[in-house]
Motif scaffolding. Structure first.
Motif, mmCIF file in Angstrom:
data_model
loop_
_atom_site.group_PDB
_atom_site.id
_atom_site.type_symbol
_atom_site.label_atom_id
_atom_site.label_comp_id
_atom_site.label_asym_id
_atom_site.label_seq_id
_atom_site.Cartn_x
_atom_site.Cartn_y
_atom_site.Cartn_z
ATOM 1 N N ASN A 12 4.025 10.019 3.854
ATOM 2 C CA ASN A 12 2.917 9.154 4.266
ATOM 3 C C ASN A 12 3.194 8.348 5.533
ATOM 4 O O ASN A 12 2.252 7.889 6.192
ATOM 5 N N SER A 75 -4.480 2.391 0.825
ATOM 6 C CA SER A 75 -5.632 3.272 0.651
ATOM 7 C C SER A 75 -6.858 2.433 0.358
ATOM 8 O O SER A 75 -6.756 1.291 -0.107
ATOM 9 N N GLN A 80 -3.770 9.569 -3.779
ATOM 10 C CA GLN A 80 -3.229 10.893 -4.113
ATOM 11 C C GLN A 80 -1.729 10.920 -4.359
ATOM 12 O O GLN A 80 -1.212 11.865 -4.958
ATOM 13 N N SER A 81 -0.999 9.928 -3.899
ATOM 14 C CA SER A 81 0.453 9.955 -4.058
ATOM 15 C C SER A 81 0.974 8.811 -4.929
ATOM 16 O O SER A 81 2.169 8.525 -4.930
ATOM 17 N N LEU A 151 2.656 14.177 -5.264
ATOM 18 C CA LEU A 151 1.956 15.314 -4.668
ATOM 19 C C LEU A 151 2.400 16.621 -5.314
ATOM 20 O O LEU A 151 1.591 17.537 -5.525
ATOM 21 N N ASP A 164 -5.599 8.068 -10.442
ATOM 22 C CA ASP A 164 -5.150 7.665 -9.114
ATOM 23 C C ASP A 164 -5.215 6.141 -9.037
ATOM 24 O O ASP A 164 -6.293 5.552 -9.134
ATOM 25 N N CYS A 218 -0.770 16.565 10.161
ATOM 26 C CA CYS A 218 -1.113 17.305 8.938
ATOM 27 C C CYS A 218 -0.461 18.682 8.938
ATOM 28 O O CYS A 218 0.091 19.122 7.922
ATOM 29 N N LEU A 227 1.538 21.392 -0.446
ATOM 30 C CA LEU A 227 0.156 21.246 -0.018
ATOM 31 C C LEU A 227 -0.098 22.127 1.196
ATOM 32 O O LEU A 227 0.746 22.215 2.098
ATOM 33 N N GLU A 231 -5.297 20.513 2.350
ATOM 34 C CA GLU A 231 -4.958 19.491 1.360
ATOM 35 C C GLU A 231 -4.193 18.337 2.006
ATOM 36 O O GLU A 231 -4.400 17.167 1.662
ATOM 37 N N SER A 234 -6.588 16.135 3.824
ATOM 38 C CA SER A 234 -7.294 15.310 2.846
ATOM 39 C C SER A 234 -6.438 14.133 2.424
ATOM 40 O O SER A 234 -6.936 13.006 2.269
ATOM 41 N N TYR A 235 -5.148 14.386 2.240
ATOM 42 C CA TYR A 235 -4.222 13.318 1.847
ATOM 43 C C TYR A 235 -4.152 12.236 2.918
ATOM 44 O O TYR A 235 -4.316 11.046 2.631
#
Length: 274
Positions: A12, A75, A80-81, A151, A164, A218, A227, A231, A234-235
């Motif tokens: 991240n 977020s 997601q993580s 993930l 989440d 990404c 991923l 995906e 998206s994360y």
């Protein structure tokens, strides 16, 4: 004075640290990478000058630190993580045991707040390595997984219930959740204020560079990950790297809940680098 800079060892923060580590932004950092819990200990011990740290680390020792403005990791919705993975529906967790990663402090505190204040569920907690236990055939009732482990485990067939925590916080409060902040040791700042200010500017430059090249990040992050590129995009789309007014409101509310649950002794004042 070489600046000792802490880096969370998860995907991240890639958009911020990639341009710094590749010297696309000129710097003289010595970067120390590790999970949030390790960086918290290093920062508290005075072995780092500035670092990405758990939000709760600032709250616990705020008298030692200055916040760096305009940069955070969080977020505003699904993160997601940071996932509660369970073999039972959330409503059936009463009395069950949740395995919590020893790498996390903030996410564990957030889970405690959600359980006690919003879900009204009492559980037992144990600390451990979820990936290792699963590989050994153990099946905990539920797992709090964070970072890259979350993930990797989010579609584990034995854990059909997935919550989440970033999304739950937003649903309950309407605010972003800030999992990590960048902080400076006050001793380091006062020893070399100009050098520390320049270092903070380099971090902001890194964040801006990462935002401008987020698709490239990404693609890079997806290489070797579980991923795919879509995906991963998206994360990253779900992450917040700014520390604006809404993010500060969310952080302050989190600190109020920490105090209410006796997870900190004092609600910290948010003091930014002079």
């Amino acid at each position: 004075m070489t600046i000792q800079l802490g880096k969370i060892g998860y995907l991240n923060v890639l958009p911020i640290y990639h341009p710094i580590e590749k010297n696309l932004i000129e710097n003289d950092f010595n970067i120390v990478s590790g999970p949030p819990s390790a960086l918290n200990k290093l920062m508290d011990a005075g072995k780092l000058d500035l670092s990405a740290n758990s939000s709760i680390e600032y709250a616990r020792h705020f008298e030692k630190y200055y916040l760096i403005p305009h940069i955070a990791i969080g977020s505003c919705g699904p993160v997601q993580s940071v996932l509660l993975l369970s073999r039972y529906p959330k409503e059936e967790l009463e009395g069950k045991t949740i395995l919590v990663s020893s790498q996390t402090h903030t996410s564990a505190a957030l889970l405690q707040i959600l359980l006690s204040e919003f879900w009204k569920i009492k559980v037992n907690f144990v600390s451990g390595d979820a990936t290792k236990e699963l590989e050994e055939g153990e099946l905990p009732d539920a797992i709090l997984a964070i970072g890259d482990e979350a993930l990797n485990l989010r579609y584990h067939p034995e854990y059909q219930s997935r919550v989440d925590l970033g999304e739950e916080w937003r649903n309950m409060t309407g605010l972003p959740f800030i999992f990590g902040v960048w902080i400076v040791r006050r001793e380091s700042y006062h020893a070399s204020p100009e050098k520390i200010r320049i270092a903070c500017e380099k971090l902001i430059e890194g964040k801006d560079w990462g935002n401008e090249h987020i698709h490239d990040m990404c693609v890079l992050a997806a290489d070797g990950s579980c991923l795919n590129e879509e995906e991963m995009c998206s994360y990253f789309d779900g992450l917040v790297y700014d520390l604006g007014s809404k993010e500060i409101q969310g952080l302050e509310l989190f600190y109020q809940h920490l105090k209410k649950n006796d997870l900190i002794s004092t609600i910290p004042e948010l003091v930014f680098i002079p």
